[in-house]
Design a protein around this motif. Structure first.
Motif, short mmCIF file in Angstrom:
data_model
loop_
_atom_site.label_atom_id
_atom_site.label_comp_id
_atom_site.label_asym_id
_atom_site.label_seq_id
_atom_site.Cartn_x
_atom_site.Cartn_y
_atom_site.Cartn_z
N GLU A 1 18.39 36.07 57.59
CA GLU A 1 19.62 36.78 57.22
C GLU A 1 20.03 36.41 55.79
OE1 GLU A 1 21.32 38.99 59.33
OE2 GLU A 1 23.38 38.28 59.55
N GLY B 1 23.74 42.00 57.85
CA GLY B 1 24.53 41.57 59.00
C GLY B 1 25.77 42.42 59.23
N GLY C 1 22.60 43.51 63.91
CA GLY C 1 21.88 42.77 62.89
C GLY C 1 21.27 43.65 61.82
#
Length: 600
Positions: free
Chosen positions: A189, A320, A325
DNA sequence: TAGTACAGCGCC
DNA sequence: AGGGCGCTGTACTA
């Protein structure tokens, strides 16, 4: 090259450098600008051992790291969009980072950890509570670059070292397997956040003239503000005539619905798919009107004025930003660019685009995460849907496609429902996984992606004897609806993880390439769309970049799903403008990313 | 006047 | 068909 940025499964021995901006300075790379705190994280306790802080210039950042013989430390900061933008503008490229906000969001929602320390300050209750709230809040105005160092706005001074330690401690409350996956997820991420800002900094080369020619062709000359373009107004007039509604404003759904009903078209909504069920001379022009109106309002001259400057379209991504996600977008519609205008993305002189998309990503991810051997086999060596049809599971490719969509989305009607039994029989493991996720959601429970991202808590609502039939029915519908969400969550979210791993591999390999030729003309990732990437590259490197994209897809699969036999083929197209590899290269694209690419 | 809900359509 | 979004205009509320 082993992709160090992706293998974040363990943080043993990793050096973290906590970075905070300390002075606006100027563009001068030799001006002191950041305070850096080198840290080690205790692998058992998660305790953070911090060295003395050092003040660095942008130029120091790279040299200092090299001097200390630290290979790719993980830079830690509160917000990638604040600190990395600042560093990028001064020529600092960062291999990997830990974005504290993004990571905290993952950890604080994760089902497999005890994240109570995020909510319970141990001491200095007042101050501590404020700081904890700061981490969960949006990026404060004072931290943004346009008003950087405006002290009047900042009431809380966040302690990045303390937050890193909280996160490392929370991480260690997870069992070993989930600890590694969550650690990996945070690394992905955070790397995604780096890529998003790099894409913004570089931008997609955008040919304004080409875009305007396209608009002129379809809409006519650019009109004055508040006036419909000529071609659009002409269609509106035609609609008023055909529907016998001289005052009709086709932009008003209410108005339009009334006119349609008066004209004898029995619809309850004006949506395109509902209208396609009916026949009337006005319906074709209406569909055309909607198309043109959309082009004008969302991607017309105003869009160009606002989002394209200096020949670049700069997409604003929010990694995000979606519960599952997936990345979101913030302005500019980066994730909704209509195919019709993508042709305006044109490579610069001596450059071209490498356009790649992952074929049938979601079903392949489902096959890999569930370990369904039959589904994996169906995805070997070609078109997954065709192979399912060829194997006799369903009568046709279309049946296979809709069946798969139904399995992943929770289809209850039509073809997708019809072929469910065949799918259950042919792919029992995969179907059991999605159906189990659906049942968890229906009960109000939470599910997780492959790497541990957790779905939001569902609403638990128990039947009550006093409920009347309507209330009970409403609750059942909500429950089913949430079940469809959790069913899709595990697939969509895990596919997003694969896509990030793919992109991170691509990024590191492109960087390796450019190390050999540290000029400005390096290949850059410039655009991303869920399972598709666009790379702007010097023409002479196009084939190399195409290979990088294929190798990275294979590596992403191996990293995420070690030992899995599931293949992740990508369609790759080299072209001077952004066209769709799905359409343009039927057959051709596959021959790029073909079987040889997957041979051992 | 400003903010918000909704319908509708763009993308995956 | 079924999941996830962002953006736009209209229509409505405060």
């Amino acid at each position: 090259m082993r992709a160090a940025g992706v293998s974040g499964g363990s943080d043993n021995g990793v050096v973290y450098i906590v970075v905070e901006l300390m002075s606006a300075g100027d563009a001068d790379p030799s001006a002191p600008c950041v305070r850096a705190v080198p840290c080690q994280v205790d692998p058992v306790s998660g305790q953070v051992h911090a060295d003395a802080p050092v003040v660095l210039s942008a130029a120091d950042c790279v040299a200092w790291v090299t001097d200390r013989e630290i290979d790719r430390p993980r830079w830690v900061w509160a917000d990638t969009s604040v600190v990395y933008d600042f560093l990028l503008a001064r020529g600092v490229w960062v291999a990997k980072c830990h974005d504290l906000r993004l990571s905290r969001a993952i950890l604080s929602r994760a089902a497999w950890v005890d994240s109570s320390v995020f909510r319970a300050p141990s001491s200095q209750a007042e101050q501590g509570a404020q700081e904890l709230a700061w981490w969960d809040g949006p990026t404060p105005v004072a931290a943004r670059q346009d008003v950087l160092f405006d002290e009047s706005h900042s009431e809380v001074t966040p302690d990045c070292v303390a937050e890193l330690e909280r996160q490392m401690r929370v991480l260690r409350t997870a069992g070993n397997g989930w600890r590694q996956r969550l650690s990996f997820l945070m690394a992905l991420e955070s790397a995604g956040a780096l890529i998003a800002r790099e894409m913004y900094a570089v931008g997609v080369p955008w040919d304004r003239d080409h875009h305007e020619a396209l608009l002129r062709e379809q809409l006519g000359e650019r009109p004055a503000v508040g006036v419909r373009p000529a071609a659009l107004e002409a269609v509106a007039q035609e609609l008023r005539r055909l529907l016998d509604a001289p005052e009709l404003n086709p932009d008003s759904p209410k108005d339009l619905l009334r006119a349609l009903n008066s004209a004898g078209i029995p619809v309850t909504t004006t949506s395109k798919w509902a209208l396609r069920e009916h026949r009337h001379p006005a319906l074709a022009p209406l569909e055309r009107y909607k198309h043109l109106a959309r082009l004008w309002t969302a991607h017309g001259w105003a869009w160009l004025d606002e989002w394209v400057s200096d020949g670049r379209y700069r997409p604003v991504y929010t990694p995000g930003g979606v519960v599952t996600g997936r990345w979101g977008a913030d302005g500019g519609g980066a994730l909704q660019l209509p195919r019709a205008i993508r042709g305006a993305a044109r490579a610069g002189d001596g450059f071209t685009f490498v356009i790649a998309d992952a074929s049938q990503l979601e079903p392949r991810v489902l096959a890999a995460m569930s370990g369904d051997a039959a589904m994996a086999e169906a995805g070997r060596g070609g078109d997954m849907y065709q192979r399912i049809a060829d194997a006799g599971v369903v009568p046709s490719r279309e049946h296979a496609k809709y069946g798969m969509l139904g399995a992943m989305y929770g289809g209850t009607t039509g073809v997708s429902a019809q072929v469910l039994p065949q799918f259950r029989q042919a792919f029992p493991t995969a179907m059991a996984m999605v159906e189990s996720a659906a049942r968890v959601g229906e009960r109000g429970g939470q599910v997780t992606t492959w790497l541990g991202r957790t779905s939001p808590p569902g609403v638990v609502s128990h039947p009550d004897e006093s409920d009347d039939a309507d209330v009970a029915r409403e609750r059942r519908l909500r429950s089913r609806s949430y079940g469809r969400f959790t069913r899709n969550f595990i697939v969509q979210g895990s596919a997003a993880e694969w896509a990030m791993a793919w992109m991170v591999e691509i990024r590191l390999r492109l960087h390796q390439l450019s190390l050999g030729d540290p000029t400005l003309s390096a290949p850059s990732l410039v655009f991303f769309l869920h399972d598709e990437v666009l790379i702007h590259t010097p023409v002479e490197w196009a084939e190399t970049v195409a290979e990088v994209v294929r190798v990275s897809a294979r590596q992403a699969g191996e990293t995420l799903f070690p030992g899995s036999v599931v293949e992740f083929p990508v369609k790759v197209l080299v072209n001077d403008s952004y066209t769709d590899p799905k359409v343009v290269s039927q057959g051709v694209g596959e021959s790029h990313g073909d079987l040889a690419d997957h041979a051992p």
